[in-house]
Design a protein around this motif. Structure first.
Motif, PDB file in Angstrom:
ATOM      1  N   GLU A 206     -10.943   9.549 -15.520  1.00  0.00           N
ATOM      2  CA  GLU A 206     -10.190   8.372 -15.122  1.00  0.00           C
ATOM      3  C   GLU A 206      -8.980   8.824 -14.314  1.00  0.00           C
ATOM      4  OE1 GLU A 206     -10.853   5.225 -18.705  1.00  0.00           O
ATOM      5  OE2 GLU A 206      -9.400   6.815 -19.062  1.00  0.00           O
ATOM      6  N   GLY A 207      -8.680   8.074 -13.274  1.00  0.00           N
ATOM      7  CA  GLY A 207      -7.539   8.421 -12.448  1.00  0.00           C
ATOM      8  C   GLY A 207      -6.795   7.185 -11.996  1.00  0.00           C
ATOM      9  N   ARG A 208      -5.543   7.399 -11.586  1.00  0.00           N
ATOM     10  CA  ARG A 208      -4.743   6.310 -11.031  1.00  0.00           C
ATOM     11  C   ARG A 208      -3.639   6.883 -10.149  1.00  0.00           C
ATOM     12  NH1 ARG A 208      -1.493   4.068 -16.353  1.00  0.00           N
ATOM     13  NH2 ARG A 208      -0.235   5.932 -16.719  1.00  0.00           N
ATOM     14  N   TRP A 209      -3.242   6.093  -9.157  1.00  0.00           N
ATOM     15  CA  TRP A 209      -2.162   6.451  -8.244  1.00  0.00           C
ATOM     16  C   TRP A 209      -0.873   5.796  -8.698  1.00  0.00           C
ATOM     17  CZ3 TRP A 209      -2.523  10.015  -4.550  1.00  0.00           C
ATOM     18  CH2 TRP A 209      -3.788  10.372  -4.087  1.00  0.00           C
ATOM     19  N   SER A 210       0.236   6.470  -8.480  1.00  0.00           N
ATOM     20  CA  SER A 210       1.557   5.867  -8.634  1.00  0.00           C
ATOM     21  C   SER A 210       2.348   6.198  -7.369  1.00  0.00           C
ATOM     22  CB  SER A 210       2.271   6.377  -9.891  1.00  0.00           C
ATOM     23  OG  SER A 210       2.465   7.766  -9.827  1.00  0.00           O
ATOM     24  N   TRP A 211       3.313   5.340  -7.065  1.00  0.00           N
ATOM     25  CA  TRP A 211       4.056   5.453  -5.812  1.00  0.00           C
ATOM     26  C   TRP A 211       5.548   5.379  -6.081  1.00  0.00           C
ATOM     27  CZ3 TRP A 211       0.589   6.685  -2.253  1.00  0.00           C
ATOM     28  CH2 TRP A 211      -0.731   6.302  -2.478  1.00  0.00           C
ATOM     29  N   GLU A 212       6.321   6.125  -5.274  1.00  0.00           N
ATOM     30  CA  GLU A 212       7.775   6.129  -5.419  1.00  0.00           C
ATOM     31  C   GLU A 212       8.428   6.009  -4.055  1.00  0.00           C
ATOM     32  OE1 GLU A 212       8.837   9.738  -7.444  1.00  0.00           O
ATOM     33  OE2 GLU A 212       7.644   9.239  -9.209  1.00  0.00           O
ATOM     34  N   ASP A 213       9.656   5.458  -4.054  1.00  0.00           N
ATOM     35  CA  ASP A 213      10.412   5.375  -2.810  1.00  0.00           C
ATOM     36  C   ASP A 213      11.183   6.683  -2.593  1.00  0.00           C
ATOM     37  OD1 ASP A 213      12.723   5.300  -4.381  1.00  0.00           O
ATOM     38  OD2 ASP A 213      13.067   3.157  -4.065  1.00  0.00           O
TER      39      ASP A 213
ATOM     40  N   PRO B 214       5.498  -0.406   2.544  1.00  0.00           N
ATOM     41  CA  PRO B 214       6.057   0.594   3.452  1.00  0.00           C
ATOM     42  C   PRO B 214       7.201   1.435   2.878  1.00  0.00           C
ATOM     43  CG  PRO B 214       6.798  -1.596   4.064  1.00  0.00           C
ATOM     44  CD  PRO B 214       5.790  -1.763   2.959  1.00  0.00           C
ATOM     45  N   LEU B 215       7.740   1.088   1.711  1.00  0.00           N
ATOM     46  CA  LEU B 215       8.837   1.874   1.134  1.00  0.00           C
ATOM     47  C   LEU B 215       8.353   3.147   0.434  1.00  0.00           C
ATOM     48  CD1 LEU B 215      11.096  -0.948  -0.349  1.00  0.00           C
ATOM     49  CD2 LEU B 215      11.373   0.295   1.807  1.00  0.00           C
ATOM     50  N   ALA B 216       7.084   3.241   0.143  1.00  0.00           N
ATOM     51  CA  ALA B 216       6.547   4.408  -0.579  1.00  0.00           C
ATOM     52  C   ALA B 216       6.549   5.650   0.306  1.00  0.00           C
ATOM     53  CB  ALA B 216       5.139   4.120  -1.064  1.00  0.00           C
ATOM     54  N   VAL B 217       7.119   6.728  -0.237  1.00  0.00           N
ATOM     55  CA  VAL B 217       7.111   8.018   0.470  1.00  0.00           C
ATOM     56  C   VAL B 217       6.528   9.127  -0.408  1.00  0.00           C
ATOM     57  CG1 VAL B 217       9.028   7.422   1.994  1.00  0.00           C
ATOM     58  CG2 VAL B 217       9.488   8.567  -0.172  1.00  0.00           C
ATOM     59  N   ILE B 218       6.276   8.805  -1.681  1.00  0.00           N
ATOM     60  CA  ILE B 218       5.692   9.771  -2.612  1.00  0.00           C
ATOM     61  C   ILE B 218       4.506   9.121  -3.305  1.00  0.00           C
ATOM     62  CG2 ILE B 218       6.060  11.140  -4.710  1.00  0.00           C
ATOM     63  CD1 ILE B 218       9.070  11.153  -3.967  1.00  0.00           C
ATOM     64  N   GLY B 219       3.382   9.807  -3.293  1.00  0.00           N
ATOM     65  CA  GLY B 219       2.204   9.357  -4.019  1.00  0.00           C
ATOM     66  C   GLY B 219       1.805  10.411  -5.035  1.00  0.00           C
ATOM     67  N   LYS B 220       1.550   9.979  -6.264  1.00  0.00           N
ATOM     68  CA  LYS B 220       1.142  10.909  -7.319  1.00  0.00           C
ATOM     69  C   LYS B 220      -0.181  10.430  -7.907  1.00  0.00           C
ATOM     70  CE  LYS B 220       5.822  12.159  -8.659  1.00  0.00           C
ATOM     71  NZ  LYS B 220       6.805  12.202  -9.748  1.00  0.00           N
TER      72      LYS B 220
END
Length: 85
Positions: free
Chosen positions: A29-36, A68-74
């Motif tokens: 199982e996987g999932r993405w998270s995003w950060e500004d 468009p504010l996301a610059v980090i994807g984990k």
């Protein structure tokens, strides 16, 4: 195994490559998270998605930021929980 990041229409788009070193099919199982830019989480669907990786093969998993504010994807990965919810 690897991955890449690029911008498409001002949205962060990325992928990771999962590589199985086991000689059996795996259910993960996987999932993405995003950060500004300041490291604050960006609200998005954080539900776990089932991923099947065949024995000794690679699986490409793509993600696209929710805004468009996301610059980090984990990308988080875990063994399948067995739940069907």
């Amino acid at each position: 195994g690897g991955g890449a990041v690029l911008y498409e229409d001002k949205l962060l788009s990325t992928y990771v490559v999962l590589k199985s070193r086991l000689d059996v099919k795996q259910t993960l199982e996987g999932r993405w998270s995003w950060e500004d830019a300041q490291g604050y989480p960006i609200k998005s669907n954080r539900g776990w998605k089932t991923i099947f990786v065949n024995a000794l093969e690679e699986q490409k998993v793509e993600g696209r930021a929710p805004g468009p504010l996301a610059v980090i994807g984990k990308y988080e990965l875990r063994y399948h929980s067995g739940d069907v919810n």
